[in-house]
Design an enzyme around this catalytic site. Sequence first.
Site, PDB file in Angstrom:
ATOM      1  N   LYS A  10       0.900  -1.339  -0.130  1.00  4.02           N
ATOM      2  CA  LYS A  10       0.088   0.115  -0.012  1.00  4.02           C
ATOM      3  C   LYS A  10       0.932   1.141   0.050  1.00  4.02           C
ATOM      4  CE  LYS A  10      -2.400  -0.663   3.812  1.00  4.02           C
ATOM      5  NZ  LYS A  10      -1.600  -2.081   4.326  1.00  4.02           N
ATOM      6  N   ARG A  33      -0.220 -10.021  12.726  1.00  2.00           N
ATOM      7  CA  ARG A  33      -0.947  -8.912  12.289  1.00  2.00           C
ATOM      8  C   ARG A  33      -1.940  -9.071  11.162  1.00  2.00           C
ATOM      9  NH1 ARG A  33       4.326  -5.944   9.981  1.00  2.00           N
ATOM     10  NH2 ARG A  33       2.559  -4.236   9.551  1.00  2.00           N
ATOM     11  N   ARG A  86      -9.186   2.119   9.613  1.00  3.06           N
ATOM     12  CA  ARG A  86      -8.642   0.550  10.090  1.00  3.06           C
ATOM     13  C   ARG A  86     -10.008  -0.052  10.285  1.00  3.06           C
ATOM     14  NH1 ARG A  86      -3.222  -0.285  10.298  1.00  3.06           N
ATOM     15  NH2 ARG A  86      -2.024   1.550  10.573  1.00  3.06           N
ATOM     16  N   ARG A 142      13.841  -7.698  10.578  1.00  3.50           N
ATOM     17  CA  ARG A 142      13.226  -6.660  11.578  1.00  3.50           C
ATOM     18  C   ARG A 142      11.965  -7.730  12.322  1.00  3.50           C
ATOM     19  NH1 ARG A 142      10.278  -1.712   9.095  1.00  3.50           N
ATOM     20  NH2 ARG A 142       9.094  -3.432   8.609  1.00  3.50           N
ATOM     21  N   ARG A 176      12.389  -9.880   3.703  1.00  2.00           N
ATOM     22  CA  ARG A 176      13.079  -8.524   3.846  1.00  2.00           C
ATOM     23  C   ARG A 176      14.261  -8.505   4.579  1.00  2.00           C
ATOM     24  NH1 ARG A 176       7.791  -4.204   4.205  1.00  2.00           N
ATOM     25  NH2 ARG A 176       7.406  -5.054   6.132  1.00  2.00           N
TER      26      ARG A 176
END
Length: 211
Positions: free
Chosen positions: A13, A167, A88, A156, A123
């Site tokens: 996004k 999440r 949200r 991370r 990542r």
Amino acid sequence: MKVIFLGPPGAGKGTQAAIVSKALGIPTISTGDMLRAAVKEGTPVGLKAKSYMDAGQLVPDEVIIGIVAERLEKPDCAKGYILDGVPRTIAQAQALEDAGVKFDKVVSLEISDDAIVKRMSGRRVCAKCGATYHIVNIPPKTEGVCDKCGGELTIRADDKEETVRDRLAVYHKETEPLKAFYQQRGLLCEVSGNAPSVQETTEAILKLLGA
């Protein structure tokens, strides 16, 4: 053109919003940036938000909506804007509607949970300079070493599989119901987030927006 970008964490996004906002000449407004700006400017709503943040609490919906409404009145939003990260929840969407904030399109980036996990767990971030890589899409020249400064590349905590799945569970429970909310209003457009390149996803979004 007033647009909302929806989609699970890691769907792209932020990346797409940045590119599309440049193409359309309208600002991208993210919740985090808005909160920080309102706190920095010391606006009444910003000071209210700061009191919750300082206490380590979540900023309540009415404060978030107040900050959004305040930001959308600024001159750079006159021709339109892209909202990223808000609303949200259904409650926030309803509050925006009640505040008279209207949208032309709601773009939902569609991508499977497994694809997100694969994408995010690949990542890597440089511990020294913060440069980001991806072991498949944007690999460093030397595995585990930053091209720019030679620092060590790390994962991370946010990108670990367990955290990503947590999440995603929150997204499915709280944010995904917004798709039905905006579909009822004839505003929802779905775009595949699985395209081979960022550019192809951008082209699909711009086509849907008639740009």
